[in-house]
Design an enzyme around this catalytic site. Structure first.
Site, PDB file in Angstrom:
ATOM      1  N   MET A  92       5.592   4.237  -6.801  1.00 24.72           N
ATOM      2  CA  MET A  92       6.887   4.778  -6.419  1.00 24.72           C
ATOM      3  C   MET A  92       7.141   6.177  -6.974  1.00 24.72           C
ATOM      4  O   MET A  92       8.127   6.439  -7.648  1.00 24.72           O
ATOM      5  CB  MET A  92       8.003   3.809  -6.848  1.00 24.72           C
ATOM      6  CG  MET A  92       7.859   2.411  -6.273  1.00 24.72           C
ATOM      7  SD  MET A  92       7.695   2.375  -4.466  1.00 24.72           S
ATOM      8  CE  MET A  92       9.366   2.793  -3.977  1.00 24.72           C
ATOM      9  N   LEU A  95       3.932  12.298  -4.694  1.00 25.85           N
ATOM     10  CA  LEU A  95       2.840  13.050  -5.323  1.00 25.85           C
ATOM     11  C   LEU A  95       2.866  14.504  -4.875  1.00 25.85           C
ATOM     12  O   LEU A  95       3.170  14.810  -3.720  1.00 25.85           O
ATOM     13  CB  LEU A  95       1.507  12.399  -4.974  1.00 25.85           C
ATOM     14  CG  LEU A  95       1.332  10.988  -5.547  1.00 25.85           C
ATOM     15  CD1 LEU A  95       0.182  10.265  -4.863  1.00 25.85           C
ATOM     16  CD2 LEU A  95       1.106  11.055  -7.057  1.00 25.85           C
ATOM     17  N   ASN A 109      -2.440   4.825   1.775  1.00 29.40           N
ATOM     18  CA  ASN A 109      -1.214   4.140   1.374  1.00 29.40           C
ATOM     19  C   ASN A 109      -0.873   3.089   2.426  1.00 29.40           C
ATOM     20  O   ASN A 109      -1.244   3.224   3.590  1.00 29.40           O
ATOM     21  CB  ASN A 109      -0.071   5.163   1.268  1.00 29.40           C
ATOM     22  CG  ASN A 109       1.230   4.533   0.791  1.00 29.40           C
ATOM     23  OD1 ASN A 109       1.246   3.732  -0.128  1.00 29.40           O
ATOM     24  ND2 ASN A 109       2.322   4.905   1.438  1.00 29.40           N
ATOM     25  N   HIS A 111       2.458   1.375   4.157  1.00 29.74           N
ATOM     26  CA  HIS A 111       3.900   1.630   4.315  1.00 29.74           C
ATOM     27  C   HIS A 111       4.509   0.546   5.190  1.00 29.74           C
ATOM     28  O   HIS A 111       3.942   0.212   6.237  1.00 29.74           O
ATOM     29  CB  HIS A 111       4.129   3.012   4.940  1.00 29.74           C
ATOM     30  CG  HIS A 111       5.572   3.347   5.089  1.00 29.74           C
ATOM     31  ND1 HIS A 111       6.352   3.718   4.003  1.00 29.74           N
ATOM     32  CD2 HIS A 111       6.391   3.332   6.155  1.00 29.74           C
ATOM     33  CE1 HIS A 111       7.587   3.927   4.433  1.00 29.74           C
ATOM     34  NE2 HIS A 111       7.631   3.708   5.728  1.00 29.74           N
ATOM     35  N   THR A 143      -0.883  12.513   2.820  1.00 23.33           N
ATOM     36  CA  THR A 143      -0.842  13.966   2.992  1.00 23.33           C
ATOM     37  C   THR A 143       0.370  14.485   2.215  1.00 23.33           C
ATOM     38  O   THR A 143       1.196  13.692   1.756  1.00 23.33           O
ATOM     39  CB  THR A 143      -0.718  14.345   4.485  1.00 23.33           C
ATOM     40  OG1 THR A 143       0.500  13.775   4.994  1.00 23.33           O
ATOM     41  CG2 THR A 143      -1.904  13.839   5.290  1.00 23.33           C
ATOM     42  N   ASP A 147       4.801  10.096   4.106  1.00 22.57           N
ATOM     43  CA  ASP A 147       4.467   9.131   5.156  1.00 22.57           C
ATOM     44  C   ASP A 147       4.090   9.816   6.477  1.00 22.57           C
ATOM     45  O   ASP A 147       4.381   9.295   7.563  1.00 22.57           O
ATOM     46  CB  ASP A 147       5.625   8.140   5.384  1.00 22.57           C
ATOM     47  CG  ASP A 147       5.925   7.315   4.145  1.00 22.57           C
ATOM     48  OD1 ASP A 147       4.976   7.013   3.386  1.00 22.57           O
ATOM     49  OD2 ASP A 147       7.103   6.979   3.919  1.00 22.57           O
ATOM     50  N   GLU A 176       0.662  -6.760   5.663  1.00 24.81           N
ATOM     51  CA  GLU A 176       0.166  -5.719   4.748  1.00 24.81           C
ATOM     52  C   GLU A 176      -1.081  -6.217   4.031  1.00 24.81           C
ATOM     53  O   GLU A 176      -2.083  -5.503   3.933  1.00 24.81           O
ATOM     54  CB  GLU A 176       1.241  -5.352   3.714  1.00 24.81           C
ATOM     55  CG  GLU A 176       2.422  -4.596   4.277  1.00 24.81           C
ATOM     56  CD  GLU A 176       3.441  -4.248   3.195  1.00 24.81           C
ATOM     57  OE1 GLU A 176       3.038  -4.004   2.040  1.00 24.81           O
ATOM     58  OE2 GLU A 176       4.641  -4.217   3.505  1.00 24.81           O
TER      59      GLU A 176
END
Length: 192
Positions: A92, A95, A109, A111, A143, A147, A176
């Protein structure tokens, strides 16, 4: 078979981390989890990873004078584990561009939405409030834009008339746990 070395970044319990660890136990899985790094020392996922014999570390961003120094230290930790691929699993923190670019094409990742719809937080509540009939999850490349990276895999679930945030989140989480290991497998095999 030479397996790709993977580090997982977490902030909490790491249920997607656990799904990746379980998948990587298969002898023919093309990746091995070599380390789990958290930005919270009390993250329950660290104990889970350690119970599987995986190296763990925690770094609190608040202990560093800048985000750049925090992320440089994360990079040193990942490099010490000789990591090929980084998986975010409930990490969380947004970056920074330098860190993201350092791992370009090698950081993914999961999402909880069908990207590009519902970027950011509170996706289940937003989907319900909008009256959507379908929801899901996306594994994507990380990236600099939140998201915004290219999707690798998606899974869809119907939104049921009596769904709450919790019931919808639980069904999405099942998907997921199914698609994240598959996406990691494809990346580790060089199919991306």
């Amino acid at each position: 078979m030479s397996k790709k070395k993977v580090a997982i970044l977490i902030s909490g319990r790491g249920s997607n981390m656990s799904a990746l660890i379980e998948a990587a136990k298969a002898p023919d899985f093309p990746a091995e989890i070599v380390g789990v790094l958290s930005n919270k020392a009390a993250a329950p996922g660290l104990e889970i990873a350690a119970s599987h014999g995986i190296a763990t570390a925690s770094l609190a961003q608040s202990k560093f004078p800048s985000r750049e120094m925090f992320e440089d230290t994360m990079t040193l930790m990942l490099e010490s584990w000789e990591v090929d691929i980084v998986c975010l699993a409930g990490f969380m923190r947004v970056l920074g561009e330098d860190f993201v670019n350092r791992w370009e094409g090698r950081m993914i990742n999961i999402h909880p939405s069908l990207l590009p719809a519902y970027k950011g937080l509170d996706t289940h509540a937003r989907v319900l409030a909008a009256g959507e009939k379908e929801h899901g999850c996306t594994v994507h490349f990380v990236t600099p834009g939140l998201d915004e990276g290219d999707a690798i895999l998606q899974a869809r679930v119907p939104v049921l008339p009596d769904d709450t945030e919790d019931t919808l989140a639980a069904r999405v989480l099942v998907e997921e746990h199914r698609i994240y290991p598959e996406a990691l497998k494809q990346l580790a095999l060089g199919k991306m």
